[in-house]
Enzyme design. Structure first.
Site, PDB file in Angstrom:
ATOM      1  N   VAL A  12       0.835  -1.208   0.000  1.00  0.00           N
ATOM      2  CA  VAL A  12       0.000   0.000   0.000  1.00  0.00           C
ATOM      3  C   VAL A  12       0.869   1.257   0.000  1.00  0.00           C
ATOM      4  O   VAL A  12       0.625   2.203  -0.756  1.00  0.00           O
ATOM      5  CB  VAL A  12      -0.935  -0.009   1.241  1.00  0.00           C
ATOM      6  CG1 VAL A  12      -1.655   1.317   1.398  1.00  0.00           C
ATOM      7  CG2 VAL A  12      -1.929  -1.152   1.135  1.00  0.00           C
ATOM      8  N   ASP A  31      11.497   3.424   5.031  1.00  0.00           N
ATOM      9  CA  ASP A  31      11.409   2.039   5.486  1.00  0.00           C
ATOM     10  C   ASP A  31      12.616   1.758   6.364  1.00  0.00           C
ATOM     11  O   ASP A  31      13.685   2.335   6.159  1.00  0.00           O
ATOM     12  CB  ASP A  31      11.378   1.081   4.288  1.00  0.00           C
ATOM     13  CG  ASP A  31      10.677  -0.213   4.641  1.00  0.00           C
ATOM     14  OD1 ASP A  31       9.547  -0.432   4.169  1.00  0.00           O
ATOM     15  OD2 ASP A  31      11.253  -1.005   5.426  1.00  0.00           O
ATOM     16  N   LYS A  36      16.204  -2.836   1.319  1.00  0.00           N
ATOM     17  CA  LYS A  36      15.008  -2.564   0.507  1.00  0.00           C
ATOM     18  C   LYS A  36      15.069  -1.129  -0.034  1.00  0.00           C
ATOM     19  O   LYS A  36      14.792  -0.877  -1.210  1.00  0.00           O
ATOM     20  CB  LYS A  36      13.789  -2.737   1.409  1.00  0.00           C
ATOM     21  CG  LYS A  36      12.480  -2.847   0.711  1.00  0.00           C
ATOM     22  CD  LYS A  36      11.425  -3.183   1.765  1.00  0.00           C
ATOM     23  CE  LYS A  36      10.037  -3.132   1.244  1.00  0.00           C
ATOM     24  NZ  LYS A  36       9.041  -3.261   2.316  1.00  0.00           N
ATOM     25  N   THR A  87      -0.120  -4.132   9.331  1.00  0.00           N
ATOM     26  CA  THR A  87      -1.050  -4.403  10.433  1.00  0.00           C
ATOM     27  C   THR A  87      -1.377  -5.899  10.367  1.00  0.00           C
ATOM     28  O   THR A  87      -2.479  -6.276   9.965  1.00  0.00           O
ATOM     29  CB  THR A  87      -2.354  -3.585  10.305  1.00  0.00           C
ATOM     30  OG1 THR A  87      -2.896  -3.780   8.993  1.00  0.00           O
ATOM     31  CG2 THR A  87      -2.113  -2.109  10.525  1.00  0.00           C
ATOM     32  N   LEU A 155      -7.160  -0.652  -3.210  1.00  0.00           N
ATOM     33  CA  LEU A 155      -6.313  -1.102  -4.321  1.00  0.00           C
ATOM     34  C   LEU A 155      -6.349  -2.609  -4.463  1.00  0.00           C
ATOM     35  O   LEU A 155      -6.134  -3.316  -3.487  1.00  0.00           O
ATOM     36  CB  LEU A 155      -4.861  -0.672  -4.064  1.00  0.00           C
ATOM     37  CG  LEU A 155      -4.644   0.796  -3.724  1.00  0.00           C
ATOM     38  CD1 LEU A 155      -3.196   1.032  -3.302  1.00  0.00           C
ATOM     39  CD2 LEU A 155      -5.014   1.659  -4.922  1.00  0.00           C
ATOM     40  N   LYS A 209     -14.071   1.305   4.834  1.00  0.00           N
ATOM     41  CA  LYS A 209     -13.096   0.346   4.301  1.00  0.00           C
ATOM     42  C   LYS A 209     -13.480  -1.100   4.653  1.00  0.00           C
ATOM     43  O   LYS A 209     -13.538  -1.978   3.794  1.00  0.00           O
ATOM     44  CB  LYS A 209     -11.712   0.702   4.861  1.00  0.00           C
ATOM     45  CG  LYS A 209     -10.665  -0.333   4.688  1.00  0.00           C
ATOM     46  CD  LYS A 209     -10.297  -0.510   3.232  1.00  0.00           C
ATOM     47  CE  LYS A 209      -9.413  -1.741   3.084  1.00  0.00           C
ATOM     48  NZ  LYS A 209      -8.782  -1.834   1.813  1.00  0.00           N
ATOM     49  N   ALA A 257     -17.753 -17.796  -8.718  1.00  0.00           N
ATOM     50  CA  ALA A 257     -17.615 -18.892  -7.747  1.00  0.00           C
ATOM     51  C   ALA A 257     -16.228 -19.501  -7.906  1.00  0.00           C
ATOM     52  O   ALA A 257     -15.645 -19.471  -8.987  1.00  0.00           O
ATOM     53  CB  ALA A 257     -18.688 -19.932  -8.001  1.00  0.00           C
ATOM     54  N   CYS A 265      -5.955  -9.153   2.077  1.00  0.00           N
ATOM     55  CA  CYS A 265      -6.981  -8.255   2.636  1.00  0.00           C
ATOM     56  C   CYS A 265      -8.240  -8.941   3.122  1.00  0.00           C
ATOM     57  O   CYS A 265      -8.590  -8.832   4.293  1.00  0.00           O
ATOM     58  CB  CYS A 265      -7.358  -7.207   1.591  1.00  0.00           C
ATOM     59  SG  CYS A 265      -6.079  -5.998   1.354  1.00  0.00           S
ATOM     60  N   LYS A 268      -8.088 -11.224   6.259  1.00  0.00           N
ATOM     61  CA  LYS A 268      -7.675 -10.456   7.436  1.00  0.00           C
ATOM     62  C   LYS A 268      -8.761  -9.458   7.853  1.00  0.00           C
ATOM     63  O   LYS A 268      -9.101  -9.342   9.033  1.00  0.00           O
ATOM     64  CB  LYS A 268      -6.389  -9.709   7.065  1.00  0.00           C
ATOM     65  CG  LYS A 268      -5.638  -9.135   8.211  1.00  0.00           C
ATOM     66  CD  LYS A 268      -4.303  -8.608   7.748  1.00  0.00           C
ATOM     67  CE  LYS A 268      -4.448  -7.163   7.370  1.00  0.00           C
ATOM     68  NZ  LYS A 268      -3.232  -6.428   7.219  1.00  0.00           N
TER      69      LYS A 268
HETATM   70  C1  UDX Z   1      -9.025  -6.532  -2.305  1.00  0.00           C
HETATM   71  C2  UDX Z   1     -10.049  -5.430  -2.634  1.00  0.00           C
HETATM   72  O1  UDX Z   1     -10.634  -5.678  -3.905  1.00  0.00           O
HETATM   73  C3  UDX Z   1      -9.398  -4.057  -2.572  1.00  0.00           C
HETATM   74  O2  UDX Z   1     -10.360  -3.053  -2.818  1.00  0.00           O
HETATM   75  C4  UDX Z   1      -8.845  -3.940  -1.161  1.00  0.00           C
HETATM   76  O3  UDX Z   1      -8.498  -2.722  -0.786  1.00  0.00           O
HETATM   77  C5  UDX Z   1      -7.750  -4.977  -0.964  1.00  0.00           C
HETATM   78  O4  UDX Z   1      -8.390  -6.251  -1.081  1.00  0.00           O
HETATM   79  P1  UDX Z   1      -7.162  -7.895  -3.606  1.00  0.00           P
HETATM   80  O5  UDX Z   1      -6.998  -8.658  -2.338  1.00  0.00           O
HETATM   81  O6  UDX Z   1      -5.952  -7.428  -4.319  1.00  0.00           O
HETATM   82  O7  UDX Z   1      -8.075  -6.594  -3.357  1.00  0.00           O
HETATM   83  O8  UDX Z   1      -7.922  -8.844  -4.641  1.00  0.00           O
HETATM   84  P2  UDX Z   1      -9.389  -9.031  -5.224  1.00  0.00           P
HETATM   85  O9  UDX Z   1      -9.316  -8.913  -6.689  1.00  0.00           O
HETATM   86  O10 UDX Z   1     -10.387  -8.186  -4.536  1.00  0.00           O
HETATM   87  O11 UDX Z   1      -9.649 -10.566  -4.866  1.00  0.00           O
HETATM   88  C6  UDX Z   1      -9.641 -11.026  -3.520  1.00  0.00           C
HETATM   89  C7  UDX Z   1      -9.916 -12.517  -3.476  1.00  0.00           C
HETATM   90  O12 UDX Z   1     -11.250 -12.807  -3.858  1.00  0.00           O
HETATM   91  C8  UDX Z   1      -9.039 -13.354  -4.390  1.00  0.00           C
HETATM   92  O13 UDX Z   1      -8.670 -14.535  -3.713  1.00  0.00           O
HETATM   93  C9  UDX Z   1      -9.931 -13.686  -5.556  1.00  0.00           C
HETATM   94  O14 UDX Z   1      -9.585 -14.880  -6.203  1.00  0.00           O
HETATM   95  C10 UDX Z   1     -11.265 -13.807  -4.857  1.00  0.00           C
HETATM   96  N1  UDX Z   1     -12.422 -13.563  -5.729  1.00  0.00           N
HETATM   97  C11 UDX Z   1     -12.630 -12.302  -6.249  1.00  0.00           C
HETATM   98  C12 UDX Z   1     -13.335 -14.582  -5.983  1.00  0.00           C
HETATM   99  O15 UDX Z   1     -13.168 -15.718  -5.517  1.00  0.00           O
HETATM  100  N2  UDX Z   1     -14.432 -14.301  -6.747  1.00  0.00           N
HETATM  101  C13 UDX Z   1     -14.667 -13.075  -7.275  1.00  0.00           C
HETATM  102  O16 UDX Z   1     -15.700 -12.916  -7.955  1.00  0.00           O
HETATM  103  C14 UDX Z   1     -13.741 -12.049  -7.026  1.00  0.00           C
END
Ligand code: UDX
Length: 476
Positions: A12, A31, A36, A87, A155, A209, A257, A265, A268
């Protein structure tokens, strides 16, 4: 233009720092890890993220973005301090905020004028207020001016730069007009492009959020439950999702599905929300059920593999995809990694391939895993092939070649990227998620219809009896 310091160059922090510099701000990223920081100065990123390298290199070259380990110096040099530290999940599932408060204490110790402390990493509701009290407590009677704000990120890994540059909304949580004005200035290019801005209190921003992520996770668990129901009822979840998603009130996104959500994210954040909601005396039964459904979905994938390859001990399974989703090398809470571990625990040999995550996975997984050159190499001689991540290159495999290479033509498509009809036509035994397609046998057919499991009293009776039960229900 604002002078900004970003505490933390994790996912982030780095995306936000680089993109805010691209907006014209002057950003110092801090950092504690000197290696890094040195690598970043040379444009080497600690993780893979599409197009982020270009944004970092461009802004470093143009003098708007810099990296340092000098935390006190960086705090003194900027008016706006973003906290984007880790976190991690604590022992009880709650968010561990040690790094956030350590950052707050360091800010208090290095105040040399007004500071706006912006919480960027996801923190439980109420943390902004605790950060405010921490800094106030340390400043004692020194009446140094500062504000605290919450500016959550939305994001997605793999499209984080695009998400930052063209967001659906920006959420700005503050308790003062001054803080609100400064943050609006930080995001000026988005303001000018008429991106919706939600200006609210710190607590509301913090909850937006969690509520957003928990809602998306709930959509996924919901469609996964429907998928499981589809398997029992002989319906197809992809079409169910399409039919639902065309309703504008529902929308088509996050209705795929699969094996359940993973990543850094959703698992957690849903857990943290469930915990702080309980602590607040207002448990979220929906979010708790979402977590439970997600946990079971992963085990269900394992059960599906076992159903198709009953004697796992001594068998070889090919697993395609180790990152938690495509376009990233992040393996946190990844289905592929989990399945590899479960397969090993059941005595199976594993051959695996991922386009970018193998290096990271090799650190986590046992040495006995074979990391293949490509998908076909992974498939060689295997008793079954599991698709765990929907990388584009897995969508277009030469199925004939795959069948010839596999020891047994078995495919478990946990991402539903292949048409079951095509897989059958190519001679595979296969299973997806929720891809039922039962055609009822008609009078005169030789094959008897498969027995349908009883759903409820009405369903298990003859049509006439079912109608009677329905009528009775209406009358009462
Ligand atoms: C997510 C949120 O989308 C983002 O807004 C937030 O701030 C951080 O967490 P991210 O974890 O990068 O982003 O991935 P995302 O594309 O949202 O997918 C999360 C999980 O859901 C993945 O394991 C993905 O495979 C799964 N997923 C997503 C599904 O199983 N089905 C879906 O239809 C969409």
């Amino acid at each position: 233009m604002q002078k900004i310091t970003m505490l933390g160059t994790g996912y982030v922090g780095l995306v936000t720092g680089a993109c805010l510099a691209d907006f014209g701000n002057r950003v110092i990223c801090v950092d504690t890890d000197a290696d890094k920081v040195e690598a970043l100065k040379l444009g080497k990123l600690p993780f893979y993220e599409f197009s982020l390298g270009e944004v970092v290199t461009r802004n470093v070259a143009e003098g708007r973005l810099s990296f340092t380990t000098d935390l006190p110096g960086a705090i003194r040099a900027s008016k706006v301090i973003f906290i984007a530290v880790g976190t991690p999940t604590g022992e009880g599932g709650e968010a561990d905020l040690a790094q956030v408060f350590s950052a707050a204490r360091t800010i208090a110790a290095n105040m040399n004028g007004y500071k706006l402390v912006v919480q960027k990493s996801t923190v439980p509701v109420g943390t902004g207020e605790r950060v405010l009290r921490t800094i106030e407590g340390l400043l004692k009677r020194k009446k140094l001016p500062f504000d605290v704000a919450s500016n959550p990120e939305f994001l997605r890994e793999g499209s984080a730069v695009e998400d930052f540059m063209r967001p659906d909304r920006v959420v700005i949580g503050t308790w003062s007009k001054k803080a609100e004005a400064i943050l609006s200035e930080v995001y000026r290019p988005l303001y000018l492009s008429e991106t919706p801005m939600v200006k609210t209190s710190v607590q509301t921003a913090e909850l937006i959020k969690y509520a957003s992520n928990a809602f998306l996770a709930t959509k996924i668990s919901f469609i996964n439950e429907m998928a499981n129901l589809c398997e029992v009822l002989g319906a197809d979840v992809k079409t169910v999702a399409k039919g639902m998603g065309l309703d504008k009130r529902i929308g088509p996104k996050f209705l795929h599905a699969g094996p359940g959500y993973g990543g850094s994210c959703f698992p957690k954040d849903t857990m943290a929300l469930a915990i702080f909601a309980r602590e607040a005396g207002m448990p979220s039964r929906i979010v708790e059920a979402t977590i439970e459904v997600n946990r079971e979905q992963r085990l269900r994938m394992m059960a599906t593999i076992q159903a198709l390859v009953p004697r796992l001990r001594g068998s070889t399974i090919a697993v395609l995809g180790l990152s938690f989703k495509p376009m990233t090398d992040d393996i946190r809470d990844s289905v592929g990694i989990d399945l590899v571990r479960m397969l090993r625990a059941r005595g199976a040999k594993v051959r695996t391939f991922d386009p970018v995550a193998m290096e990271r996975a090799a650190v986590e997984l046992p040495k006995t895993i074979y990391f293949a050159k490509d998908s076909y190499d992974a498939a060689k001689g295997a008793d079954g092939l599991v698709i765990a991540t929907e990388w584009n290159e897995f969508r277009m495999l030469d199925l004939g070649k795959l069948r010839r290479l596999l020891g047994r033509p078995v495919v478990i498509d946990t991402r539903n990227i292949y048409d079951p009809i095509v897989l059958t036509a190519e001679g595979f035994r296969h299973e997806g998620v929720g891809r039922g397609r039962r055609v009822p046998a008609r009078a005169g057919d030789k094959v008897k219809p498969a027995a349908r499991p009883a759903r409820n009293a009405a369903a298990s009776k003859t049509p006439k009896a079912a109608a009677r039960v329905r009528r009775a229900g209406t009358a009462s």
